[in-house]
Design a protein around this motif. Structure first.
Motif, PDB file in Angstrom:
ATOM      1  N   CYS A 180       0.671  -1.138  -0.077  1.00  0.00           N
ATOM      2  CA  CYS A 180       0.198  -0.163  -0.117  1.00  0.00           C
ATOM      3  C   CYS A 180       1.153   1.243   0.369  1.00  0.00           C
ATOM      4  N   LEU A 181       0.812   2.383  -1.029  1.00  0.00           N
ATOM      5  CA  LEU A 181       1.807   3.465  -1.221  1.00  0.00           C
ATOM      6  C   LEU A 181       0.893   4.559  -0.837  1.00  0.00           C
ATOM      7  N   ASP A 182       2.044   4.929   0.364  1.00  0.00           N
ATOM      8  CA  ASP A 182       0.922   6.127   1.394  1.00  0.00           C
ATOM      9  C   ASP A 182       2.082   7.485   0.591  1.00  0.00           C
ATOM     10  N   THR A 183       1.859   8.096  -0.410  1.00  0.00           N
ATOM     11  CA  THR A 183       2.052   8.867  -1.113  1.00  0.00           C
ATOM     12  C   THR A 183       2.482  10.062  -0.341  1.00  0.00           C
ATOM     13  N   GLY A 184       2.054  10.292   0.660  1.00  0.00           N
ATOM     14  CA  GLY A 184       2.484  10.804   2.335  1.00  0.00           C
ATOM     15  C   GLY A 184       3.467  10.704   2.649  1.00  0.00           C
ATOM     16  N   HIS A 185       3.240   9.916   3.993  1.00  0.00           N
ATOM     17  CA  HIS A 185       4.937   8.983   4.265  1.00  0.00           C
ATOM     18  C   HIS A 185       6.023   8.784   3.314  1.00  0.00           C
ATOM     19  N   HIS A 186       5.680   8.278   1.843  1.00  0.00           N
ATOM     20  CA  HIS A 186       6.787   8.715   1.304  1.00  0.00           C
ATOM     21  C   HIS A 186       7.919   9.393   1.070  1.00  0.00           C
ATOM     22  N   ALA A 187       6.931  10.705   0.808  1.00  0.00           N
ATOM     23  CA  ALA A 187       7.561  11.910   0.526  1.00  0.00           C
ATOM     24  C   ALA A 187       7.970  12.698   2.144  1.00  0.00           C
ATOM     25  N   TYR A 188       7.874  12.563   2.992  1.00  0.00           N
ATOM     26  CA  TYR A 188       7.877  12.268   4.223  1.00  0.00           C
ATOM     27  C   TYR A 188       9.807  12.374   4.885  1.00  0.00           C
ATOM     28  N   ALA A 189       9.928  11.141   3.853  1.00  0.00           N
ATOM     29  CA  ALA A 189      11.421   9.697   4.384  1.00  0.00           C
ATOM     30  C   ALA A 189      12.074  10.540   2.730  1.00  0.00           C
ATOM     31  N   ASP A 190      11.959  11.654   2.058  1.00  0.00           N
ATOM     32  CA  ASP A 190      12.011  12.073   1.320  1.00  0.00           C
ATOM     33  C   ASP A 190      12.730  11.144  -0.183  1.00  0.00           C
ATOM     34  N   GLY A 191      11.554  10.567  -0.482  1.00  0.00           N
ATOM     35  CA  GLY A 191      11.165   9.770  -1.902  1.00  0.00           C
ATOM     36  C   GLY A 191      10.263  10.534  -2.294  1.00  0.00           C
ATOM     37  N   ASP A 192      10.208   9.682  -3.859  1.00  0.00           N
ATOM     38  CA  ASP A 192       9.446  10.103  -5.122  1.00  0.00           C
ATOM     39  C   ASP A 192       8.245   9.601  -5.093  1.00  0.00           C
ATOM     40  N   PRO A 193       7.059   9.367  -4.373  1.00  0.00           N
ATOM     41  CA  PRO A 193       6.218   8.733  -5.011  1.00  0.00           C
ATOM     42  C   PRO A 193       6.072   8.369  -6.451  1.00  0.00           C
ATOM     43  N   VAL A 194       5.848   9.942  -7.226  1.00  0.00           N
ATOM     44  CA  VAL A 194       5.928   9.267  -8.824  1.00  0.00           C
ATOM     45  C   VAL A 194       6.755   8.438  -9.306  1.00  0.00           C
ATOM     46  N   ALA A 195       7.970   9.366  -9.646  1.00  0.00           N
ATOM     47  CA  ALA A 195       9.170   7.844 -10.172  1.00  0.00           C
ATOM     48  C   ALA A 195       8.902   6.218  -9.664  1.00  0.00           C
ATOM     49  N   PHE A 196       8.600   6.633  -7.868  1.00  0.00           N
ATOM     50  CA  PHE A 196       7.993   4.899  -7.348  1.00  0.00           C
ATOM     51  C   PHE A 196       6.797   4.793  -8.112  1.00  0.00           C
ATOM     52  N   LEU A 209      -3.660   8.472  -0.008  1.00  0.00           N
ATOM     53  CA  LEU A 209      -2.782   9.324  -1.145  1.00  0.00           C
ATOM     54  C   LEU A 209      -3.519  10.628  -0.191  1.00  0.00           C
ATOM     55  N   LYS A 210      -1.924  11.086   0.776  1.00  0.00           N
ATOM     56  CA  LYS A 210      -1.883  12.424   0.751  1.00  0.00           C
ATOM     57  C   LYS A 210      -0.637  13.158   0.474  1.00  0.00           C
ATOM     58  N   SER A 211      -0.361  14.334   0.436  1.00  0.00           N
ATOM     59  CA  SER A 211       0.829  15.044   0.849  1.00  0.00           C
ATOM     60  C   SER A 211       1.513  15.033   2.176  1.00  0.00           C
ATOM     61  N   CYS A 212       3.051  15.864   1.920  1.00  0.00           N
ATOM     62  CA  CYS A 212       3.247  15.809   3.045  1.00  0.00           C
ATOM     63  C   CYS A 212       3.572  17.875   3.178  1.00  0.00           C
ATOM     64  N   ILE A 235       1.850  18.128   9.502  1.00  0.00           N
ATOM     65  CA  ILE A 235       3.157  17.670   8.330  1.00  0.00           C
ATOM     66  C   ILE A 235       2.095  16.812   7.204  1.00  0.00           C
ATOM     67  N   MET A 236       1.245  16.449   7.482  1.00  0.00           N
ATOM     68  CA  MET A 236       0.244  15.180   6.852  1.00  0.00           C
ATOM     69  C   MET A 236      -0.702  16.294   6.260  1.00  0.00           C
ATOM     70  N   CYS A 237      -0.925  16.528   5.082  1.00  0.00           N
ATOM     71  CA  CYS A 237      -1.899  17.938   5.152  1.00  0.00           C
ATOM     72  C   CYS A 237      -2.574  17.859   2.977  1.00  0.00           C
ATOM     73  N   GLU A 238      -3.085  17.974   3.099  1.00  0.00           N
ATOM     74  CA  GLU A 238      -3.870  17.837   1.656  1.00  0.00           C
ATOM     75  C   GLU A 238      -3.440  17.848  -0.032  1.00  0.00           C
ATOM     76  N   PRO A 239      -3.605  16.981  -0.456  1.00  0.00           N
ATOM     77  CA  PRO A 239      -3.089  16.466  -1.577  1.00  0.00           C
ATOM     78  C   PRO A 239      -2.474  17.863  -2.584  1.00  0.00           C
ATOM     79  N   GLU A 240      -3.260  18.995  -2.213  1.00  0.00           N
ATOM     80  CA  GLU A 240      -2.886  20.318  -3.724  1.00  0.00           C
ATOM     81  C   GLU A 240      -1.760  20.307  -3.160  1.00  0.00           C
ATOM     82  N   LEU A 241      -1.766  20.730  -1.655  1.00  0.00           N
ATOM     83  CA  LEU A 241      -0.826  21.504  -0.800  1.00  0.00           C
ATOM     84  C   LEU A 241       0.548  21.152  -0.379  1.00  0.00           C
ATOM     85  N   GLY A 242       1.171  20.488  -0.916  1.00  0.00           N
ATOM     86  CA  GLY A 242       2.391  19.808   0.096  1.00  0.00           C
ATOM     87  C   GLY A 242       3.424  19.525  -0.931  1.00  0.00           C
ATOM     88  N   VAL A 243       4.358  18.771  -0.734  1.00  0.00           N
ATOM     89  CA  VAL A 243       5.370  18.569  -1.795  1.00  0.00           C
ATOM     90  C   VAL A 243       5.461  17.246  -3.476  1.00  0.00           C
TER      91      VAL A 243
END
Length: 293
Positions: A180-196, A209-212, A235-243
């Motif tokens: 289960c890929l969590d886009t927010g937690h992935h970004a929190y750890a400096d990952g790139d959920p798009v490429a992943f 789905l969420k952002s960070c 720290i975990m935010c709406e998909p439109e607002l984070g990284v």
């Protein structure tokens, strides 16, 4: 894309079966439906009704489907793993009554105390510990499949033993567990959920789905906040607002013809009772606008 969009009690500030800081389950379910979601995760066992007739009635009258249950525990411990299997037995009796709920989301406990930030386990596993850890993941996965026909999917999580892309890739190499890929937690750890997602989509049947907000993460690191305090500061935010580049993520989903559930699961705790509903509506509208569901 035939993506169904769901949500979870976590997006309403629910972390525990019972807690005075949490919204009541009736209002939570009502707002989930009014926000436009098609399905929901069960959340902490005991928060939503866990008797079949009652849960079926409450879901049906709101036109909601159950998508998954969740197991969270210390997967480095054989004893804790056996406790999770006991909980799985309880949940499966309910879950199997709902054809839409095919997944069990498995999460390793944080190696820090959620509320104090203190280390409660080593962040790193040696080879022996890694073998026991992955063995326990597969033990739960295989048990759920053989006993109940349910698919366990592993959810990488901030401040757990699987949080960075390097750790996730090692898990994928060393086991055949799906994610289960969590886009927010992935970004929190400096990952790139798009490429992943583009690279590993064949191992990812289910999404959170969420952002960070990396500015909040920076403050967290500077001031030594616990994860719970960081969550309370959004720290975990709406998909439109984070990284996370959610439009690029949507394009990947389109290109791979993703057809699974995508669950909006924006960590909140505690949350003022009037906070989650407008966020949930905005998020649902935003995802629709960019072509996700």
């Amino acid at each position: 894309m035939d993506i169904k969009i769901g949500t979870a009690p976590d997006s309403w500030g629910v972390w525990f079966p019972e807690n005075e800081k949490q919204i009541n389950w009736e209002r939570c379910m009502e707002e989930m439906a009014e926000s436009g979601y098609a399905g929901i995760e069960l959340g902490p066992w005991g928060y939503l009704p866990n008797e079949y007739k009652k849960l079926k009635e409450e879901l049906s009258k709101r036109n909601l489907e159950l998508t998954a249950t969740t197991l969270v525990g210390d997967l480095t411990s054989d004893n804790k793993t056996n406790e999770l299997l006991t909980l799985l037995d309880k949940m499966a009796k309910l879950q199997l009554r709902f054809e839409s709920a095919k997944y069990v989301v498995l999460i390793d406990d944080c190696y820090t105390d959620l509320f104090t930030g203190e280390l409660v386990r080593s962040p790193f596993l040696d080879d022996f510990e890694w073998g026991r850890f992955t063995g326990n993941i597969l033990k739960i996965r295989d048990y759920a499949k053989s006993q109940y026909g349910l698919e366990v999917i592993f959810h990488p999580h901030a401040q757990s033993h699987i949080e960075t892309e390097e750790q996730i890739e090692k898990l994928l190499r060393d086991t055949d567990i799906n994610l289960c890929l969590d886009t927010g937690h992935h970004a929190y750890a400096d990952g790139d959920p798009v490429a992943f997602m583009k690279k590993y989509h064949q191992r990812i049947p289910y999404l959170h789905l969420k952002s960070c907000d990396l500015k909040v993460r920076e403050k967290m690191q500077q001031e030594g906040w616990s994860f719970a305090k960081a969550v309370s500061n959004d720290i975990m935010c709406e998909p439109e607002l984070g990284v996370v580049d959610m439009k690029a993520f949507a394009e990947v989903l389109k290109n791979i013809n993703f057809t699974g559930w995508a669950i909006v699961e924006q960590d909140m705790y505690p949350a003022a009772f009037d906070k989650p509903f407008p966020i949930a509506k905005r998020t649902r509208e935003y995802l629709s606008a960019i072509g996700i569901g």
